[in-house]
Design an enzyme around this catalytic site. Structure first.
Site, PDB file in Angstrom:
ATOM      1  N   GLU A   1       0.805  -1.227   0.000  1.00 56.07           N
ATOM      2  CA  GLU A   1       0.000   0.000   0.000  1.00 56.07           C
ATOM      3  C   GLU A   1       0.842   1.284   0.000  1.00 56.07           C
ATOM      4  O   GLU A   1       0.347   2.345   0.370  1.00 56.07           O
ATOM      5  CB  GLU A   1      -0.931   0.010   1.209  1.00 56.07           C
ATOM      6  CG  GLU A   1      -2.003  -1.055   1.130  1.00 56.07           C
ATOM      7  CD  GLU A   1      -3.140  -0.768   2.099  1.00 56.07           C
ATOM      8  OE1 GLU A   1      -4.226  -0.421   1.629  1.00 56.07           O
ATOM      9  OE2 GLU A   1      -2.926  -0.887   3.308  1.00 56.07           O
TER      10      GLU A   1
ATOM     11  N   HIS B   1     -11.642  -0.244   6.326  1.00 55.70           N
ATOM     12  CA  HIS B   1     -10.202  -0.466   6.175  1.00 55.70           C
ATOM     13  C   HIS B   1      -9.393   0.282   7.247  1.00 55.70           C
ATOM     14  O   HIS B   1      -8.665  -0.342   8.005  1.00 55.70           O
ATOM     15  CB  HIS B   1      -9.817  -0.029   4.759  1.00 55.70           C
ATOM     16  CG  HIS B   1      -8.378  -0.188   4.402  1.00 55.70           C
ATOM     17  ND1 HIS B   1      -7.930  -0.154   3.103  1.00 55.70           N
ATOM     18  CD2 HIS B   1      -7.266  -0.353   5.166  1.00 55.70           C
ATOM     19  CE1 HIS B   1      -6.614  -0.320   3.082  1.00 55.70           C
ATOM     20  NE2 HIS B   1      -6.193  -0.432   4.311  1.00 55.70           N
TER      21      HIS B   1
HETATM   22 ZN    ZN Z   1      -4.218  -0.589   4.812  1.00 53.75          ZN
END
Ligand code: ZN
Length: 251
Positions: A96, A184
């Protein structure tokens, strides 16, 4: 002799520090930030913090793929804004990392970014109840906390795993200090490493307190916009940083 000494001393003092010397302190602070975020429960085995390279605004530093609590300065890697490592032989990075690269690209004012999954913030990304400042330590939330819904881009595995998703998140964040990611976590940004760590911690605490207040009363007494503005600056979170640094065993 004395004059020569001072001439040499002046020349030495005027010379810029070698890049490695100035980066050393920065990388020690960044590694410490990883360990502080882990100790304070903002991140667990996942989550990351980065800092822009002050000597090259098109680069940033991030830890290799490793739980934050285990961070050492030797684990930090330099990336460009496409989130590609400057050293092609660099160890594997976080998937990410595009969150960071695309926010640095979109926000020249941002010098540090945290991405975290603290459970306390999750309810505010999935219920439509806005995260708002409930106490004086989180006045910076008073400008609003947008929610990024990755589903708007199609069906995904929820991760910000490419530049397009990073750009979409940066657009939702806009000029704000904090954004939530539906189902998230959250992202916090700031002009310094100390402030971004403080914002991350107090975003988590505000979410915890706000959820508790909402259980007692569906209409709690939030800070007004003016109160939020007046409390937003705090002390740059220098006092908690000093405490957290000592707790992490650093002088
Ligand atoms: Zn994350």
């Amino acid at each position: 002799m004395t004059r020569l000494y001072y001439v040499l001393l002046a020349a030495f003092m005027a010379a810029p520090l070698p890049a490695q010397t100035s980066n050393k302190e920065l990388l020690e602070e960044l590694s410490l930030a990883y360990r502080i975020l882990a100790r304070t429960g903002v991140v667990d085995a996942y989550g990351h913090v980065t800092v822009r390279n002050p000597a090259n605004p098109n680069h940033y530093f991030m830890q290799r793929n490793l739980p934050p609590a285990l961070s050492t300065p030797a684990d930090l890697v330099e990336y460009d804004l496409d989130s590609q490592p400057v050293d092609p032989k660099a160890p594997q990075g976080f998937i990410e990392r595009y969150i960071h690269g695309e926010i640095y690209r979109a926000r020249p004012d941002v010098m540090a970014v945290v991405h975290f999954h603290a459970p306390d913030v999750i309810p505010f990304g999935v219920t439509g109840v806005p995260l708002r400042p409930i106490y004086h330590m989180a006045g910076f939330l008073g400008v609003g906390v947008p929610v990024f819904d990755v589903r708007a881009t199609g069906v995904t595995d929820m991760l910000i795993r490419n530049p397009e998703l990073g750009k979409a998140l940066a657009r939702t964040l806009s000029d704000k200090p904090v954004a939530l990611l539906r189902g998230h976590g959250a992202v916090a940004v700031a002009e310094s490493l100390h402030v971004v760590v403080g914002r991350s911690y107090y975003t988590m605490m505000n979410a915890r307190l706000q959820a508790e207040a909402l259980r007692l009363n569906p209409n709690p007494n939030y800070l007004t916009d003016e109160e939020a503005k007046r409390t937003a600056a705090q002390d740059g979170f220098e006092r908690p940083w000093t405490l957290w640094k000592a707790e992490a065993g650093q002088k």
